[in-house]
Write an enzyme that holds these catalytic residues in place. Structure first.
Site, PDB file in Angstrom:
ATOM      1  N   LYS A 127      -1.088  17.813  16.208  1.00  0.00           N
ATOM      2  CA  LYS A 127       0.214  18.489  16.804  1.00  0.00           C
ATOM      3  C   LYS A 127      -0.021  19.749  17.528  1.00  0.00           C
ATOM      4  O   LYS A 127       0.230  20.136  18.689  1.00  0.00           O
ATOM      5  CB  LYS A 127       1.503  18.385  16.124  1.00  0.00           C
ATOM      6  N   GLU A 163       4.929  -0.496  17.351  1.00  0.00           N
ATOM      7  CA  GLU A 163       3.765  -0.089  17.714  1.00  0.00           C
ATOM      8  C   GLU A 163       2.687  -1.354  18.188  1.00  0.00           C
ATOM      9  O   GLU A 163       1.974  -0.990  18.794  1.00  0.00           O
ATOM     10  CB  GLU A 163       3.011   1.186  16.797  1.00  0.00           C
ATOM     11  N   MET A 167      -0.484 -25.180  13.212  1.00  0.00           N
ATOM     12  CA  MET A 167      -2.120 -25.527  13.257  1.00  0.00           C
ATOM     13  C   MET A 167      -2.502 -25.592  11.598  1.00  0.00           C
ATOM     14  O   MET A 167      -3.225 -26.223  11.387  1.00  0.00           O
ATOM     15  CB  MET A 167      -2.463 -24.105  13.768  1.00  0.00           C
ATOM     16  N   PHE A 186       3.319  15.135   5.467  1.00  0.00           N
ATOM     17  CA  PHE A 186       4.076  13.852   5.895  1.00  0.00           C
ATOM     18  C   PHE A 186       3.720  13.365   6.893  1.00  0.00           C
ATOM     19  O   PHE A 186       3.171  13.885   8.170  1.00  0.00           O
ATOM     20  CB  PHE A 186       5.556  14.724   6.028  1.00  0.00           C
ATOM     21  N   GLN A 187       3.629  11.957   6.856  1.00  0.00           N
ATOM     22  CA  GLN A 187       3.095  10.919   7.884  1.00  0.00           C
ATOM     23  C   GLN A 187       1.618  11.539   8.254  1.00  0.00           C
ATOM     24  O   GLN A 187       1.314  11.067   9.265  1.00  0.00           O
ATOM     25  CB  GLN A 187       3.926  11.102   9.121  1.00  0.00           C
TER      26      GLN A 187
END
Length: 589
Positions: free
Chosen positions: A176, A64, A485, A126-127
């Site tokens: 959802k 993602e 760096m 969940f999630q």
């Protein structure tokens, strides 16, 4: 209202759901590409996307974060909002760095996240994560949609917010069950409801006259321009004003391309790793046009000493930036394009010959140079050669680190939107996914990611995306086997003590700074083998004589290509103004 399911024939119909309304709204706002990674809470939206394959290309990133960085690259290259979609919980949380990055760099972006059904929100389902609460501070605005009938309005508002004023990311979190709700007769032309969101009017004539009087009185004016020129698409206006008035131009890292690098008035980049003559000129100017900039610490160094001898005209669309870090003598709350369109017709060419002569002397005294060694490949040489071979006809992204600054210093940019980098947040792993976003926006363009080995590894999984999605991104990895760096700062400020900056095995002497300093016989990881594992041709080079041929081979290849260039880790990005220092503290060697 029903939606025609073309896969079942023109007479078959199905109810219009919230997910359908969302995707139809995206199409109506001109969205052509979505970077989307599916999951349980976003499946209805993905199903809806399949019904729009002829209008919207859905690209599957492999992480993602890769998706949101790609959306940023798309937005930066095209000027249109990038769109990214994820599922709830871990999928949404993987967007956070990209949202913060887009907010700091003022990139228009729409992030759409699935959420658990409304009846289980707050139960640690969940999630489930409180996505809006997590992301609110790093977004321009955030929505939790609780009624499917609001979706068309929310999407309309999100695009307006993301693209007007100071651009930025807008989050739309959709449970959802809202995605699955049937919507009867959705209104896509619904009025927006944005109380309190007001854009500034054009600059007042009295304010323009005040600026004109300041310019007439000036002997040493200079333009300091940044991302606001890009955000307002004011490149043409900036060049017209600079040329007509005869004013030198210094650019921030996001202003590069506002005026061609080889233009006489261009002083290149200013700031910590900017040209000595740009920083010197800024600090001797008696009038500073600060156009679309925020006086960032990497530009100003010690703030109280920066541009203290001149008057400041600060133009910015974001009123909160004016007088935030540096007080303005003339404050103009406006986008840069509108300001310059009002100002330039009233400007008369100034006689700044003495000022130009002085700037030319500074240029000659401290030109941009690098070591012309033949025994190794100096990284600046690679970028310089690429810039010459391509003659500015490319879109370039970078990761974050030394390679980023070398690219900013040595690439001859001709125009805006040819340069995509993470400036404010400095997000490693940005280069490859940002390049694939730019390539999706311009499929026929030469798109190159200039990367470092540390930054490249952070999102190396996106090699799968560029291969599977037929995105012919070219990748140049300036490979010094270190976090370059940080190594530079260790060398300059910590007596060369290595503190976890070597990227090879810990039992190598280089891990504690005791190696011989030579190029390694075997590099870790093996980028050529990794690339080939993803189906992408690759080549490693370690001799200067190989550079030009390797670059031409890479450019000529029709698909994605990885060029692994071994460079010495002892090379530093110079010039350099130490953090908190002034232009008088510049390190040149």
């Amino acid at each position: 209202m029903s939606a025609t399911d073309e896969r079942k024939g023109p007479t078959a119909t199905r109810p219009t759901t919230g997910a359908d309304v969302l995707v139809e709204s995206l199409a109506r706002h001109g969205v052509e590409v979505v970077f989307a990674y599916p999951g349980g809470a976003s499946m209805p939206m993905h199903q809806a996307l399949t019904r729009y394959r002829d209008r919207i290309r859905t690209i599957l990133p492999r992480h993602e974060q890769g998706g949101v960085f790609a959306a940023e690259g798309y937005g930066r290259a095209s000027g249109k909002p990038g769109v990214v979609m994820t599922t709830s919980g871990p999928g949404a949380l993987n967007l956070v760095t990209g949202l913060a990055d887009a907010k700091m760099d003022s990139i228009p972006l729409i992030a759409i996240t699935g959420q658990v059904p409304t009846h289980v929100i707050g139960t640690d389902a969940f999630q489930e994560t409180p996505t809006v609460e997590v992301c609110r501070a790093v977004c321009k605005h955030a929505y939790l949609v609780q009624d499917a009938r609001d979706l068309a309005r929310v999407v309309k508002e999100a695009f307006y917010l993301a693209t007007t004023g100071r651009p930025g990311p807008v989050l739309i979190d959709i449970p959802k069950d809202v995605q699955n709700t049937v919507v009867v007769d959705p209104d896509y032309d619904v009025e927006m409801d944005l109380p309190g969101y007001r854009l500034p009017p054009p600059p007042k004539p009295s304010k323009i006259r005040e600026v004109i009087e300041a310019l007439k009185a000036a002997e040493r004016p200079i333009i300091y321009c940044g991302g606001g020129v890009l955000a307002s698409d004011a490149g043409d206006e900036l060049r017209e004003f600079a040329v007509k008035a005869g004013i030198p131009v210094a650019m921030t890292v996001h202003g590069l391309g506002a005026i061609p690098r080889d233009h006489y008035l261009s002083l290149g980049m200013l700031g910590m790793h900017g040209t000595v003559y740009a920083n010197t000129a800024i600090n001797h100017a008696d009038l500073l046009f600060a156009l679309g900039v925020r006086f960032d610490d990497r530009v100003t160094g010690k703030l109280s000493e920066f541009a203290k001898h001149g008057r400041i005209v600060h133009v910015d669309i974001d009123a909160s930036e004016i007088n935030k870090n540096k007080s303005a003598h003339i404050a103009v709350h406006s986008d840069v394009k509108s300001f310059l369109r009002e100002l330039t017709p009233m400007v008369s060419p100034g006689d700044f010959r003495a000022w130009h002569k002085q700037v030319d002397e500074w240029r000659e005294a401290d030109p941009m140079t690098y070591d012309q060694r033949d025994d190794v490949i100096i990284p600046q040489y690679v970028i310089d050669e690429f810039s010459k071979i391509t003659d500015g006809e490319f879109i370039m992204s970078t990761g974050v680190g030394q390679h980023q600054m070398w690219a900013a210093q040595w690439t001859k940019f001709k125009r805006l939107r040819s340069w995509i980098t993470s400036g404010g947040l400095g997000s490693m792993g940005y280069g490859l996914p940002a390049a694939m976003g730019a390539q999706a926006a311009f499929p026929d363009a030469l798109v190159v990611d200039i990367d470092g080995d540390g930054s490249f590894v952070m999102n190396i999984q996106e090699l799968a995306t560029v291969y599977c999605e037929n995105l012919p991104v070219k990748m140049i990895v300036l490979n010094n086997q270190h976090l370059g760096m940080v190594v530079q700062w260790e060398d300059r400020f910590h007596a060369g003590n290595r503190a976890h900056t070597y990227l090879g095995p810990v039992d190598h002497p280089e891990a504690i700074g005791q190696g011989a300093g030579d190029l390694p016989e075997v590099t870790y990881p093996d980028f050529v083998a990794l690339a080939k594992g993803f189906g992408i041709p690759a080549r490693q080079i370690r001799k200067k004589s190989e550079v030009a041929d390797a670059l031409k081979e890479m450019i000529a290849h029709k698909g994605p290509y990885v060029l692994d260039v071994l460079v010495p880790y002892q090379e530093h990005v110079l010039p350099m103004i130490p953090a908190g220092g002034t232009f008088r503290d510049t390190i040149k060697t």
